[in-house]
Design a protein around this motif. Sequence first.
Motif, mmCIF file in Angstrom:
data_model
loop_
_atom_site.group_PDB
_atom_site.id
_atom_site.type_symbol
_atom_site.label_atom_id
_atom_site.label_comp_id
_atom_site.label_asym_id
_atom_site.label_seq_id
_atom_site.Cartn_x
_atom_site.Cartn_y
_atom_site.Cartn_z
ATOM 1 N N LEU A 224 0.839 -1.196 0.000
ATOM 2 C CA LEU A 224 0.000 0.000 0.000
ATOM 3 C C LEU A 224 0.876 1.249 0.000
ATOM 4 N N GLY A 225 0.855 1.956 -1.127
ATOM 5 C CA GLY A 225 1.776 3.059 -1.380
ATOM 6 C C GLY A 225 1.477 4.296 -0.558
ATOM 7 N N ASP A 226 2.534 5.000 -0.204
ATOM 8 C CA ASP A 226 2.421 6.226 0.593
ATOM 9 C C ASP A 226 2.496 7.436 -0.334
ATOM 10 N N ALA A 227 1.377 7.736 -0.962
ATOM 11 C CA ALA A 227 1.308 8.881 -1.878
ATOM 12 C C ALA A 227 1.713 10.172 -1.190
ATOM 13 N N CYS A 228 1.396 10.287 0.086
ATOM 14 C CA CYS A 228 1.662 11.525 0.831
ATOM 15 C C CYS A 228 2.918 11.442 1.690
ATOM 16 N N ARG A 229 3.844 10.593 1.306
ATOM 17 C CA ARG A 229 5.082 10.537 2.077
ATOM 18 C C ARG A 229 5.811 11.881 1.955
ATOM 19 N N PRO A 230 6.516 12.285 3.005
ATOM 20 C CA PRO A 230 7.219 13.569 2.943
ATOM 21 C C PRO A 230 8.430 13.519 2.024
ATOM 22 N N GLY A 231 8.597 14.571 1.237
ATOM 23 C CA GLY A 231 9.744 14.676 0.343
ATOM 24 C C GLY A 231 10.779 15.645 0.862
ATOM 25 N N SER A 232 10.599 16.082 2.092
ATOM 26 C CA SER A 232 11.572 16.958 2.760
ATOM 27 C C SER A 232 11.332 16.832 4.254
ATOM 28 N N ILE A 233 12.357 17.133 5.046
ATOM 29 C CA ILE A 233 12.167 16.999 6.492
ATOM 30 C C ILE A 233 11.164 18.032 7.007
ATOM 31 N N ALA A 234 10.955 19.121 6.257
ATOM 32 C CA ALA A 234 9.981 20.136 6.667
ATOM 33 C C ALA A 234 8.546 19.610 6.598
ATOM 34 N N ASP A 235 8.305 18.607 5.721
ATOM 35 C CA ASP A 235 6.936 18.120 5.498
ATOM 36 C C ASP A 235 6.621 16.832 6.254
ATOM 37 N N SER A 236 7.546 16.341 7.064
ATOM 38 C CA SER A 236 7.338 15.031 7.694
ATOM 39 C C SER A 236 6.335 15.083 8.834
ATOM 40 N N THR A 237 5.672 13.941 9.012
ATOM 41 C CA THR A 237 4.711 13.724 10.104
ATOM 42 C C THR A 237 3.642 14.812 10.134
ATOM 43 N N ASP A 238 3.188 15.213 8.950
ATOM 44 C CA ASP A 238 2.143 16.249 8.884
ATOM 45 C C ASP A 238 0.769 15.612 8.722
ATOM 46 N N ALA A 239 -0.248 16.448 8.608
ATOM 47 C CA ALA A 239 -1.636 15.969 8.561
ATOM 48 C C ALA A 239 -1.877 15.040 7.376
ATOM 49 N N SER A 240 -1.329 15.361 6.205
ATOM 50 C CA SER A 240 -1.547 14.536 5.010
ATOM 51 C C SER A 240 -0.963 13.143 5.191
ATOM 52 N N GLN A 241 0.263 13.081 5.675
ATOM 53 C CA GLN A 241 0.922 11.786 5.869
ATOM 54 C C GLN A 241 0.151 10.923 6.858
ATOM 55 N N VAL A 260 -5.506 -11.422 1.481
ATOM 56 C CA VAL A 260 -4.465 -10.780 0.686
ATOM 57 C C VAL A 260 -3.381 -10.258 1.631
ATOM 58 N N GLN A 261 -2.145 -10.624 1.348
ATOM 59 C CA GLN A 261 -1.019 -10.161 2.154
ATOM 60 C C GLN A 261 -0.767 -8.676 1.898
ATOM 61 N N VAL A 262 -0.336 -7.969 2.949
ATOM 62 C CA VAL A 262 -0.185 -6.508 2.866
ATOM 63 C C VAL A 262 1.126 -6.048 3.500
ATOM 64 N N MET A 263 1.776 -5.104 2.799
ATOM 65 C CA MET A 263 2.859 -4.307 3.386
ATOM 66 C C MET A 263 2.416 -2.849 3.315
ATOM 67 N N ILE A 264 2.965 -2.022 4.179
ATOM 68 C CA ILE A 264 2.681 -0.590 4.183
ATOM 69 C C ILE A 264 3.948 0.164 3.811
ATOM 70 N N GLU A 265 3.845 1.058 2.847
ATOM 71 C CA GLU A 265 5.003 1.869 2.468
ATOM 72 C C GLU A 265 5.031 3.148 3.306
ATOM 73 N N GLY A 266 6.263 3.575 3.633
ATOM 74 C CA GLY A 266 6.392 4.715 4.530
ATOM 75 C C GLY A 266 7.407 5.744 4.063
ATOM 76 N N PRO A 267 7.690 6.676 4.938
ATOM 77 C CA PRO A 267 8.512 7.847 4.576
ATOM 78 C C PRO A 267 9.914 7.380 4.178
ATOM 79 N N GLY A 268 10.466 8.086 3.301
ATOM 80 C CA GLY A 268 10.419 9.455 2.871
ATOM 81 C C GLY A 268 11.634 10.166 3.511
ATOM 82 N N HIS A 269 11.374 11.383 3.850
ATOM 83 C CA HIS A 269 12.359 12.261 4.497
ATOM 84 C C HIS A 269 11.846 12.619 5.888
ATOM 85 N N VAL A 293 10.147 1.048 4.019
ATOM 86 C CA VAL A 293 10.492 2.469 4.029
ATOM 87 C C VAL A 293 11.527 2.825 2.963
ATOM 88 N N LEU A 294 11.388 4.031 2.433
ATOM 89 C CA LEU A 294 12.350 4.591 1.487
ATOM 90 C C LEU A 294 13.288 5.487 2.282
#
Length: 435
Positions: A224-241, A260-269, A293-294
């Motif tokens: 399950l992809g993290d479309a709203c993962r932060p792309g900078s440390i300024a945007d991490s752990t915000d409301a969207s994420q 169905v087996q599931v993994m969760i994708e996570g941050p980011g920066h 995690v990326l």
Amino acid sequence: MSYTTQMDAAKKGILTKEMKIVAEKEQMDLETLRELIAEGKVVIPANKNHKSLDPEGIGQGLKTKVNVNLGISKDCQNIDLEMKKVKKSIELKAEAIMDLSSFGKTEEFRQRLIDYSKAMIGTVPIYDAVGFYDKELQDISEKEFLNVVEKHAKDGVDFMTIHAGINKATAERFKKNKRITHIVSRGGSLLFAWMELNKKENPFYEYFDKVLDICEKYDVTLSLGDACRPGSIADSTDASQVEELIVLGELTKRAWEKNVQVMIEGPGHMAINEIAGNMMLEKRLCHGAPFYVLGPLVTDITPGYDHITSAIGGAIAASNGADFLCYVTPAEHLRLPNLDDMKEGIIASKIAAHAADIANGIKGARDWDNEMSKARADLDWEKMFELSIDPEKARRYRAESTPEHEDSCTMCGKMCSMRNMKKILNGEDINILRD
């Protein structure tokens, strides 16, 4: 007794051949492994059509796994070059390869990859959709998106990134909470654009049950992809994420109901001090599902060195609950990585994964280090090279600066602590100045 997926088998008490292979690799009790798969805390991505696969487990109590991204693009369409990367990835013992191909002969490359690779294979079907249909993004229909998912599943892909968590509500939350780097997930940005252009719900969210039917049919693990993962440390752990993570937790339960087996994708920066909290949030909100995690990248100022930045974050993440690290190369944010970049990225991620396994008390993890320490104490250079995570580089460094005395190196010479302690404990003269 028949079963549809590894999770279905685990719930029915069936021990599959894949479970037996993974249990042996992990030195884990087979029944314990089966229970963890039944609970969704471990996954074995193993598409029924991936015949060359050597199965691996991802999740609680298992060694941290590493994924490699590669694939052809509009600017770089050399399939043979990408296959060289595939072979190198497997040689370096990466457990997974994600084909992120987005242009050209994507089907040909995917099929060659699946036929060859013993590592598990992942894809992001939305990347392939534009080229597959030769249509602008806006003109692709919901059914066509789902057809690409089924095509990848039928071809033998073991896990797929599906950005189902960015629905209309999540998108509205994003628009109300401004970011510096907006949406940096390629798949997430494409879906956000499609939703905005067509004024419709995310098709992967709206037709999630159809996605699950496809995954169940072929035993594809849903990442399950993290479309709203932060792309900078300024945007991490915000409301969207966080809102998207809540949605992913709800979708996880729906997937498990269909085995169905599931993994969760996570941050980011994110900054180092936020990593442990984010790992806890994912495990709580997503009910213990494995976390992929990326990075995370712990600072934004390191173009050319992001493999180091992400290895720092990856080690901390994996020692606090992350189960699967997506490698990052020195070319991140700059260009498609070449073969050397890819190797640097794999080694950095492997170091992070192993460091976390030691911290997590994974069975057998310290044995490798203890063997290396003994070889160093014995000044057994050949054994040190053999045990090295990158024997080729270790041998080259040694050869490039030959010491006067074989039982030392050019850093310390005859003042080498290992050399001198060995001699003293054996009752010998250490003989530093004399020949």
